[in-house]
Design an enzyme around this catalytic site. Structure first.
Site, PDB file in Angstrom:
ATOM      1  N   LYS A 196       0.857  -1.184   0.000  1.00  0.00           N
ATOM      2  CA  LYS A 196       0.000   0.000   0.000  1.00  0.00           C
ATOM      3  C   LYS A 196       0.894   1.234   0.000  1.00  0.00           C
ATOM      4  O   LYS A 196       1.665   1.467   0.929  1.00  0.00           O
ATOM      5  CB  LYS A 196      -0.905   0.000   1.227  1.00  0.00           C
ATOM      6  N   LYS A 249      -2.239  -1.593  -3.679  1.00  0.00           N
ATOM      7  CA  LYS A 249      -3.059  -0.387  -3.693  1.00  0.00           C
ATOM      8  C   LYS A 249      -2.148   0.831  -3.792  1.00  0.00           C
ATOM      9  O   LYS A 249      -1.182   0.919  -3.022  1.00  0.00           O
ATOM     10  CB  LYS A 249      -3.882  -0.325  -2.402  1.00  0.00           C
TER      11      LYS A 249
END
Length: 325
Positions: A196, A249
């Site tokens: 992330k 992400k």
């Protein structure tokens, strides 16, 4: 060495039937996961201004959206919760009668076949908007782990099929796996946000989840956009701690990372087509600058082509509706 005119690639591009027959990557509704934002109350539908078509909903309305998702063949839902009250420790996140816990119980009672994934983080529940216990302006990693484990355990007790830690604390997958197993939830899977990035594309989500930090940022927890070798180390570490699936992400700016993580681990890889990526397409489409549905489909195809097994997408319902016509 040219083999023209024997090989003419345009032969397979002349009609939609030929293009479809030779298409390498196909996106179906089952490949998509729909994010949903739960809020207290009944009959609540509150549009998110920065994301067209996305709403905060009370559990009864959320159930309606989940029913449609299941009917359309969408692969599952990912739940986020916005509590009525927040505090410094994010106690609403691990309240057994919290907003997400109530929503999960409702969904699993009414739609037992629906795949329900829950976000495990504290940023929606803390008064300061950070992902854990804040001390001297920074999140205390190790002190936060037991709280995240409690969140996951209450979600599993409510019936969640998958818990998805998105906080990026070191060691949290192992902490969650230990707590789940100790609570008798050995079959509850962990989808780790292993990779992330500290991205500029999260703004609209923070509107939807009401989770923007009141001060500072999250760069001490989230990865630097220039790093891919670190992404592989993070993914391997989470696998070693017990992750069943991995998340990358954002998606569009990190297609190469999706591919590398999939190739390196061989694990199921999810990719989050994040709020800013979605909102940019919607904004440009509203101004007539691009064909919105085509742009969304092209983006989803690129993410699947990169190697993602599932894509978390705010466009999931619109995409699935177009396939149902």
């Amino acid at each position: 060495m040219s083999i023209f005119p024997t090989y003419r690639p345009r032969r397979l591009r002349r009609t939609e039937a030929l293009r479809s027959a030779s298409r390498e990557t196909v996106v179906s509704p089952a490949d998509l996961i729909l994010p949903l934002f739960a809020v207290p109350g009944t009959g609540v539908r509150r549009p998110v201004g920065s994301m067209a078509g996305v709403e905060q909903t009370s559990a009864d309305e959320l159930l309606r959206d989940a029913e449609e998702a299941l009917r359309l063949g969408i692969g599952g839902v990912l739940l986020f919760g916005i509590p009525e009250h927040k505090d410094e420790l994010g106690t609403g996140g691990y309240d057994e009668d919290g907003i997400v816990q109530r929503a999960v119980r409702l969904l699993k009672r009414e739609l037992p076949e629906l795949l329900v994934i829950t976000d495990v983080c504290l940023c929606e529940y803390t008064s300061h908007g950070h992902c854990g216990i804040l001390r001297a302006g920074d999140v205390d990693n190790d002190a936060t782990l037991p709280l995240l484990a409690r969140v996951a355990a209450t979600h599993a007790a409510a019936g969640a099929d998958v818990v998805a830690p998105s906080d990026m604390m070191d060691g949290r997958v192992g902490a969650l796996r230990k707590a789940l197993d100790a609570g008798g939830f050995e079959q509850t899977a962990i989808l780790s946000y292993a990779v992330k990035y500290a991205s500029a594309f999260y703004g609209p989500f923070r509107d939807a989840a009401e989770s923007a930090p009141s001060e500072g940022d999250r760069r001490s927890a989230q990865m630097d956009p220039g790093n891919v070798r670190e992404a592989l180390r993070e993914a391997r570490q989470d696998v070693a701690e017990g992750a069943d699936m991995l998340m990358v992400k954002p998606a569009l700016s990190y297609l190469d990372v999706i591919h590398r993580v999939k190739e390196d681990t061989g694990y199921p890889v999810f990719a989050y087509h994040v709020s800013g990526e979605y909102a940019m397409i919607e904004a440009a489409a509203q101004r007539g600058w691009i064909d919105g549905p085509r742009a969304h489909e092209e983006a989803l195809t690129s993410i699947r082509r990169a190697g993602a097994d599932r894509v978390v997408s705010y466009y999931a319902r619109q995409f699935a509706r177009s396939r149902a016509r």
